[in-house]
Write an enzyme that holds these catalytic residues in place. Sequence first.
Site, PDB file in Angstrom:
ATOM      1  N   TYR A 627     -34.803 -73.049  -5.155  1.00  0.00           N
ATOM      2  CA  TYR A 627     -33.594 -72.817  -4.447  1.00  0.00           C
ATOM      3  C   TYR A 627     -33.015 -73.658  -4.312  1.00  0.00           C
ATOM      4  O   TYR A 627     -32.799 -74.875  -4.497  1.00  0.00           O
ATOM      5  CB  TYR A 627     -34.325 -72.300  -2.785  1.00  0.00           C
ATOM      6  CG  TYR A 627     -35.348 -71.607  -3.153  1.00  0.00           C
ATOM      7  CD1 TYR A 627     -35.347 -70.816  -2.073  1.00  0.00           C
ATOM      8  CD2 TYR A 627     -36.798 -71.884  -3.214  1.00  0.00           C
ATOM      9  CE1 TYR A 627     -36.817 -69.787  -1.691  1.00  0.00           C
ATOM     10  CE2 TYR A 627     -37.646 -71.052  -2.866  1.00  0.00           C
ATOM     11  CZ  TYR A 627     -37.816 -69.852  -2.632  1.00  0.00           C
ATOM     12  OH  TYR A 627     -38.574 -69.166  -2.092  1.00  0.00           O
ATOM     13  N   HIS A 707     -32.724 -66.597   4.324  1.00  0.00           N
ATOM     14  CA  HIS A 707     -33.315 -67.679   5.884  1.00  0.00           C
ATOM     15  C   HIS A 707     -31.498 -67.962   6.283  1.00  0.00           C
ATOM     16  O   HIS A 707     -31.136 -68.931   5.997  1.00  0.00           O
ATOM     17  CB  HIS A 707     -33.524 -68.832   4.764  1.00  0.00           C
ATOM     18  CG  HIS A 707     -34.599 -68.507   4.137  1.00  0.00           C
ATOM     19  ND1 HIS A 707     -35.557 -69.662   2.570  1.00  0.00           N
ATOM     20  CD2 HIS A 707     -35.850 -68.350   4.485  1.00  0.00           C
ATOM     21  CE1 HIS A 707     -35.906 -69.340   2.324  1.00  0.00           C
ATOM     22  NE2 HIS A 707     -36.921 -68.280   3.229  1.00  0.00           N
ATOM     23  N   ASN A 750     -38.575 -74.346   4.212  1.00  0.00           N
ATOM     24  CA  ASN A 750     -38.071 -72.889   4.593  1.00  0.00           C
ATOM     25  C   ASN A 750     -38.099 -73.254   6.391  1.00  0.00           C
ATOM     26  O   ASN A 750     -38.539 -74.364   6.970  1.00  0.00           O
ATOM     27  CB  ASN A 750     -39.462 -71.899   4.916  1.00  0.00           C
ATOM     28  CG  ASN A 750     -39.613 -71.805   3.342  1.00  0.00           C
ATOM     29  OD1 ASN A 750     -39.992 -73.076   1.787  1.00  0.00           O
ATOM     30  ND2 ASN A 750     -39.121 -71.031   2.579  1.00  0.00           N
TER      31      ASN A 750
END
Length: 773
Positions: A627, A707, A750
């Site tokens: 990510y 997210h 996260n």
Amino acid sequence: MLGRSLLALLPFVGLAFSQSASQFTDPTTGFQFTGITDPVHDVTYGFVFPPLATSGAQSTEFIGEVVAPIASKWIGIALGGAMNNDLLLVAWANGNQIVSSTRWATGYVQPTAYTGTATLTTLPETTINSTHWKWVFRCQGCTEWNNGGGIDVTSQGVLAWAFSNVAVDDPSDPQSTFSEHTDFGFFGIDYSTAHSANYQNYLNGDSGNPTTTSTKPTSTSSSVTTGPTVSATPYDYIIVGAGPGGIIAADRLSEAGKKVLLLERGGPSTKQTGGTYVAPWATSSGLTKFDIPGLFESLFTDSNPFWWCKDITVFAGCLVGGGTSVNGALYWYPNDGDFSSSVGWPSSWTNHAPYTSKLSSRLPSTDHPSTDGQRYLEQSFNVVSQLLKGQGYNQATINDNPNYKDHVFGYSAFDFLNGKRAGPVATYLQTALARPNFTFKTNVMVSNVVRNGSQILGVQTNDPTLGPNGFIPVTPKGRVILSAGAFGTSRILFQSGIGPTDMIQTVQSNPTAAAALPPQNQWINLPVGMNAQDNPSINLVFTHPSIDAYENWADVWSNPRPADAAQYLANQSGVFAGASPKLNFWRAYSGSDGFTRYAQGTVRPGAASVNSSLPYNASQIFTITVYLSTGIQSRGRIGIDAALRGTVLTPPWLVNPVDKTVLLQALHDVVSNIGSIPGLTMITPDVTQTLEEYVDAYDPATMNSNHWVSSTTIGSSPQSAVVDSNVKVFGTNNLFIVDAGIIPHLPTGNPQGTLMSAAEQAAAKILALAGGP
């Protein structure tokens, strides 16, 4: 004369402009009322009741007052706060007299004459002149209705008003028909303080020495639930959405003694919340799909995924706990950079440490969730740790030093407790539920907040048992908090006339939702849905002979490995005590544009999909997901479509070319020394495709990490932000947001840890903000 009288009255009723009733004195009659002045149409509504009875039944009458400009062709009052199954009072000026009637409606049709025992009497204090008309009236038999409903004069309630600038069809006929009102609104009222010892004097035309009694009887009822009409119970705080933000806010506000209502559109999740969706092999335990961490991957393959919101086009959890009940539960304490002014947080938010400490003390993280203290299914950790050490990474316990996020890896950390999914549901929600001033309702969907200009009066729901036609009011100083997630909160705002004009016009085009919109001159133009961010994520799939892919998690629901299932049921230990992620890593990259971006990696056995021309052993596959997070410059837009579904309007992934360059560099770095690990092979992409070609061909829908942040971002200006430093929505007096949408920039890991720390801080700021309940 009345025009000057009204001007004299305005200073006394100025406090009522908030649209929560307060006391004022009519300067002409000396009568003391409790009511409001609607600032849009300049109509005053007032009520006064006889003294409360100390024993026996309460009186069923009151004196009311309406002061309205001549332009007001008729005025209506709904005593229960709704049009249907509610005693309605209608009045208008006809020459030198007021014409009035009691009405009743059982649908959204022309109200007809009320056949009950209510009696309206126009009192001598009524006046009409060239600019205004004032109707002072006695309403007998008006607090108890023939259908069993009514208003509780010892408690709090809500009233509705209707205004029309179109004359009735026959002004001389009290039962005249008329067109639909041109505007309407609501206001909260504390009936228990609206009683006067001088009530009989008022009936005699004498103001006496007006005093009000605020003494409540020893036993009160907060609502009338008999019959089809329900009087709503007002709350100090109504919180919409039982995700992490809503639950934490509800716990802290109820802890402070506030009367709190938490509404969740979905149903139960874990066993503790009343959930019953249990795997066939776990029936003896009663532990649900949402309790058992090892069932996480089955959330995406179940044939009956009732937990996903059906009116949002990306994955969103509609159940108790929201996303924290359906995510992988990766849990990272925020670092200082996650709350830095450089990423958009106001300076008053940068000291997150006290709130993060409160969070971690209530909900500690663990990187060994099995109750026996052992780690399971760790082969992928062992392989990738060798790979990363060859790239200069160091191993650490990640949450022991949240600021260490460059060239670091460690075991995945979760917010599991005792081998089960926990999060805010198992902690904050449970302490809130133990308090008598906290109410929690599930399967209640909020469509919009009900407001008059900047003042929020309450929320409109789909549950008529909670209030008239589903309307639930706040108390006179009450507040509403939206915690419905990035997509859910944005839609509620749009349907409340708050947001970009094109989104409100989309609501306006929907015949059902349009009816609840405020007048266009009350729309609040804010960048709701703009500047949204989500982590772009790319999956790389590998094989290695040491890997146990665990049947790619395909059998965990219906046919798990017997020994693992038995171990978990015995004491919540083993493979099923953990979710699929096993290792996480971070690395910082300096972009050519001067911004430092962070790449995060998550490693898990199995794969969501494999696209390879190479032969491979499916029992030996594992995935590294890479990510981009903090420092990313790409943003997009979320909103609603014509069906009012929450959707992505402008994809936010890799819009900025430097973001793409950095992500590609991170992917290259991850595999740069793959040859140093014997037996390690990348099969997606395989040797027939470069990483550049792979990323170019990557389906944007699968790049979505869900997210979502920054859709209702915090900031200092309504031109660029939706909420201020107290998380109050710009342009409103008492509407707040506490969910991931307020986070101005993607955090390093996260986001649920950052979100929960932010919720702790938001609750503290809301409580400290003057003017609240």
